[in-house]
Design a protein around this motif. Structure first.
Motif, PDB file in Angstrom:
ATOM      1  N   LYS A  97     -36.467  19.001 -70.495  1.00 36.61           N
ATOM      2  CA  LYS A  97     -36.200  19.686 -69.600  1.00 36.61           C
ATOM      3  C   LYS A  97     -36.924  19.148 -68.330  1.00 36.61           C
ATOM      4  O   LYS A  97     -36.553  19.197 -67.149  1.00 36.61           O
ATOM      5  CB  LYS A  97     -36.785  21.028 -69.995  1.00 36.61           C
ATOM      6  N   GLU A  98     -38.102  18.483 -68.408  1.00 40.23           N
ATOM      7  CA  GLU A  98     -38.376  17.817 -67.417  1.00 40.23           C
ATOM      8  C   GLU A  98     -37.688  16.599 -66.915  1.00 40.23           C
ATOM      9  O   GLU A  98     -37.318  16.408 -65.641  1.00 40.23           O
ATOM     10  CB  GLU A  98     -40.081  17.585 -67.624  1.00 40.23           C
ATOM     11  N   GLN A  99     -37.200  15.910 -67.964  1.00 37.50           N
ATOM     12  CA  GLN A  99     -36.293  14.738 -67.665  1.00 37.50           C
ATOM     13  C   GLN A  99     -35.284  15.129 -66.854  1.00 37.50           C
ATOM     14  O   GLN A  99     -34.817  14.511 -65.936  1.00 37.50           O
ATOM     15  CB  GLN A  99     -36.158  13.982 -69.000  1.00 37.50           C
ATOM     16  N   LEU A 100     -34.494  16.329 -67.130  1.00 34.80           N
ATOM     17  CA  LEU A 100     -33.209  16.949 -66.664  1.00 34.80           C
ATOM     18  C   LEU A 100     -33.741  17.435 -65.252  1.00 34.80           C
ATOM     19  O   LEU A 100     -32.849  17.136 -64.320  1.00 34.80           O
ATOM     20  CB  LEU A 100     -32.897  17.897 -67.706  1.00 34.80           C
ATOM     21  N   ARG A 101     -34.556  17.924 -65.089  1.00 32.71           N
ATOM     22  CA  ARG A 101     -35.006  18.350 -63.685  1.00 32.71           C
ATOM     23  C   ARG A 101     -35.097  17.056 -62.673  1.00 32.71           C
ATOM     24  O   ARG A 101     -34.633  17.250 -61.768  1.00 32.71           O
ATOM     25  CB  ARG A 101     -36.377  19.083 -63.827  1.00 32.71           C
ATOM     26  N   ILE A 102     -35.662  16.049 -63.143  1.00 32.82           N
ATOM     27  CA  ILE A 102     -35.736  14.776 -62.356  1.00 32.82           C
ATOM     28  C   ILE A 102     -34.348  14.181 -62.045  1.00 32.82           C
ATOM     29  O   ILE A 102     -34.121  13.857 -61.036  1.00 32.82           O
ATOM     30  CB  ILE A 102     -36.791  13.783 -63.057  1.00 32.82           C
ATOM     31  N   ILE A 103     -33.745  14.192 -63.365  1.00 29.67           N
ATOM     32  CA  ILE A 103     -32.104  13.750 -62.999  1.00 29.67           C
ATOM     33  C   ILE A 103     -31.379  14.428 -62.053  1.00 29.67           C
ATOM     34  O   ILE A 103     -30.650  14.007 -61.076  1.00 29.67           O
ATOM     35  CB  ILE A 103     -31.335  13.642 -64.498  1.00 29.67           C
ATOM     36  N   GLU A 104     -31.609  15.845 -61.996  1.00 32.07           N
ATOM     37  CA  GLU A 104     -30.895  16.893 -61.155  1.00 32.07           C
ATOM     38  C   GLU A 104     -31.459  16.601 -59.607  1.00 32.07           C
ATOM     39  O   GLU A 104     -30.455  16.495 -58.730  1.00 32.07           O
ATOM     40  CB  GLU A 104     -30.976  18.246 -61.640  1.00 32.07           C
ATOM     41  N   GLY A 139     -23.730  12.705 -68.821  1.00 33.70           N
ATOM     42  CA  GLY A 139     -23.140  11.873 -70.199  1.00 33.70           C
ATOM     43  C   GLY A 139     -24.408  11.354 -70.939  1.00 33.70           C
ATOM     44  O   GLY A 139     -25.578  11.189 -70.604  1.00 33.70           O
ATOM     45  N   MET A 140     -24.071  11.434 -72.354  1.00 36.71           N
ATOM     46  CA  MET A 140     -25.141  11.009 -73.048  1.00 36.71           C
ATOM     47  C   MET A 140     -24.465  10.611 -74.470  1.00 36.71           C
ATOM     48  O   MET A 140     -23.489  11.229 -75.244  1.00 36.71           O
ATOM     49  CB  MET A 140     -26.001  12.389 -73.707  1.00 36.71           C
ATOM     50  N   VAL A 141     -24.810   9.296 -74.888  1.00 37.85           N
ATOM     51  CA  VAL A 141     -24.611   8.688 -76.177  1.00 37.85           C
ATOM     52  C   VAL A 141     -25.597   8.897 -77.413  1.00 37.85           C
ATOM     53  O   VAL A 141     -26.547   8.799 -77.005  1.00 37.85           O
ATOM     54  CB  VAL A 141     -23.970   7.273 -75.797  1.00 37.85           C
ATOM     55  N   TYR A 142     -25.270   9.440 -78.300  1.00 40.91           N
ATOM     56  CA  TYR A 142     -26.208   9.649 -79.179  1.00 40.91           C
ATOM     57  C   TYR A 142     -25.687   9.220 -80.805  1.00 40.91           C
ATOM     58  O   TYR A 142     -24.522   9.057 -81.006  1.00 40.91           O
ATOM     59  CB  TYR A 142     -26.713  11.150 -79.374  1.00 40.91           C
ATOM     60  N   THR A 143     -26.667   9.034 -81.688  1.00 41.07           N
ATOM     61  CA  THR A 143     -26.405   8.756 -83.129  1.00 41.07           C
ATOM     62  C   THR A 143     -26.226   9.756 -83.929  1.00 41.07           C
ATOM     63  O   THR A 143     -27.361  10.560 -84.071  1.00 41.07           O
ATOM     64  CB  THR A 143     -27.512   7.693 -83.364  1.00 41.07           C
ATOM     65  N   MET A 188     -25.793   9.020 -66.163  1.00 36.56           N
ATOM     66  CA  MET A 188     -25.800   9.155 -67.887  1.00 36.56           C
ATOM     67  C   MET A 188     -27.309   9.202 -68.253  1.00 36.56           C
ATOM     68  O   MET A 188     -28.207   8.503 -67.555  1.00 36.56           O
ATOM     69  CB  MET A 188     -25.129   7.638 -68.111  1.00 36.56           C
ATOM     70  N   TYR A 189     -27.674   9.724 -69.479  1.00 36.91           N
ATOM     71  CA  TYR A 189     -28.731   9.770 -70.133  1.00 36.91           C
ATOM     72  C   TYR A 189     -28.928   9.069 -71.489  1.00 36.91           C
ATOM     73  O   TYR A 189     -27.940   9.597 -72.021  1.00 36.91           O
ATOM     74  CB  TYR A 189     -29.179  11.125 -69.813  1.00 36.91           C
ATOM     75  N   VAL A 190     -30.087   8.455 -71.880  1.00 32.81           N
ATOM     76  CA  VAL A 190     -30.308   7.939 -73.077  1.00 32.81           C
ATOM     77  C   VAL A 190     -31.769   8.415 -73.357  1.00 32.81           C
ATOM     78  O   VAL A 190     -32.456   8.352 -72.727  1.00 32.81           O
ATOM     79  CB  VAL A 190     -30.031   6.513 -73.172  1.00 32.81           C
TER      80      VAL A 190
END
Length: 325
Positions: free
Chosen positions: A142-149, A158-162, A211-213
């Protein structure tokens, strides 16, 4: 002649037996702890964890001989490594990343299994076991998303995941929940191995604002390919792993110092050697999120990094070099 052959045979058997006893005696007298390290794959974050473990134990007077095996991203190989370590009679085994830790826990019940930076130990089945303890790198999504926004005002992420890794799924679901709370659309693409990352990124790149990884080992191992796709399409890339961001087109990363994660894992091993039960130690969690910012990438994208984020950065790249903070 037959008598001579018999004598020679007996002599050889005695010689071999003596050699075996001598070798065994040498191993006992050597007094070094036999540690098996099973690593999911080779990439900077996992390599830093391994080095942190070794440095911590060495600095704290623990004399060990290490054997590191790499699964190359294959779960079946991780299982084979666990069987190998059992055959070799390791004293302690360490799984760096979720699949390798799970493979070790499935094989060993009589010696300590230590997991390193497993995102969600509980869902991975690594908690509540008498011989298992370790560290988690569950990032504050959630903190990472706040920074992205704050940096991009993105409406579509976007997010690529395994899909084959429990930590990849856990982090995708955590980001989905965070996006739902903030009214952001999460556009995902799944992969089963690192060779699929570039194509997966290309399949969604024209539908996202950023994009987020996550700390998804398979995707992080192909971070160069992912950052290339983002750079070619002028899409900012955010990462949860600062260690793997150097030398790429990652704009901003917010994650943990994986070398320090390795040292924390070394602390778990030390506590077990000092007599603590692994189950009582449980899971130690990393703290202190560190920020990486590439101002060269920001300039190319026409993005201004807010002062409050710049002020909290540990690593800043400018004109191709790291600014010493």
């Amino acid at each position: 002649m037959r008598k001579l052959i018999t004598i020679i045979a007996i002599t050889l058997i005695l010689a071999l037996g003596f050699t075996a006893v001598f070798a065994s005696g040498t191993e006992e007298l050597d007094g070094r702890l036999r540690i098996g390290i099973s690593k999911l794959m080779v990439h900077p974050a996992l390599d830093s964890i391994e080095q942190g473990i070794k440095d911590y134990l060495s600095e704290n007077g623990i004399n060990a001989v290490y054997e590191t095996q790499t699964a190359n991203g294959e779960i079946s190989t991780a299982s084979s490594i666990a069987q190998l370590f059992q055959t070799e009679g390791k004293d302690i085994v360490v799984g760096i990343a979720t699949p390798t830790a799970q493979a070790l826990a499935n094989v060993f019940s009589d010696i300590p299994v230590v997991f390193a930076t497993v995102t969600d130990p509980e869902s991975a089945g690594l908690t509540g076991l008498a011989n298992v303890a370790g560290t988690s790198d569950m990032v504050p999504v959630k903190e990472q998303l706040r920074i992205i926004e704050e940096v991009t005002a993105a409406n579509k992420l976007g997010m690529v995941y395994t899909s084959a890794e429990s930590n990849g799924i856990t982090l995708m679901e955590a980001m989905q929940e965070a996006c739902d709370e903030r009214g952001i659309e999460l556009v995902t693409a799944s992969v089963s191995n690192s060779s699929e990352v570039m194509m997966a990124a290309q399949s969604i790149i024209d539908r996202v604002d950023a994009m987020y990884v996550s700390t998804d080992n398979t995707v992080i191992s192909a971070i160069a390919a992912l950052s290339s796709v983002c750079s070619e399409n002028n899409v900012p890339l955010f990462s949860a792993d600062t260690t793997s961001s150097f030398g790429t087109e990652v704009l901003l990363a917010g994650g943990f110092d994986y070398y320090q994660s390795g040292r924390l894992t070394g602390e778990v091993i030390e506590r077990i050697l000092n007599g603590e039960n692994p189950e009582d130690i449980g899971t130690l969690y990393l703290e202190n999120l560190e920020i990486y910012i590439n101002l060269d990438v920001a300039e190319n994208l026409g993005i201004d990094i807010p002062e409050d984020i710049l002020g909290n950065a540990r690593y800043i790249i400018s004109d191709g070099a790291e600014i010493q903070l």
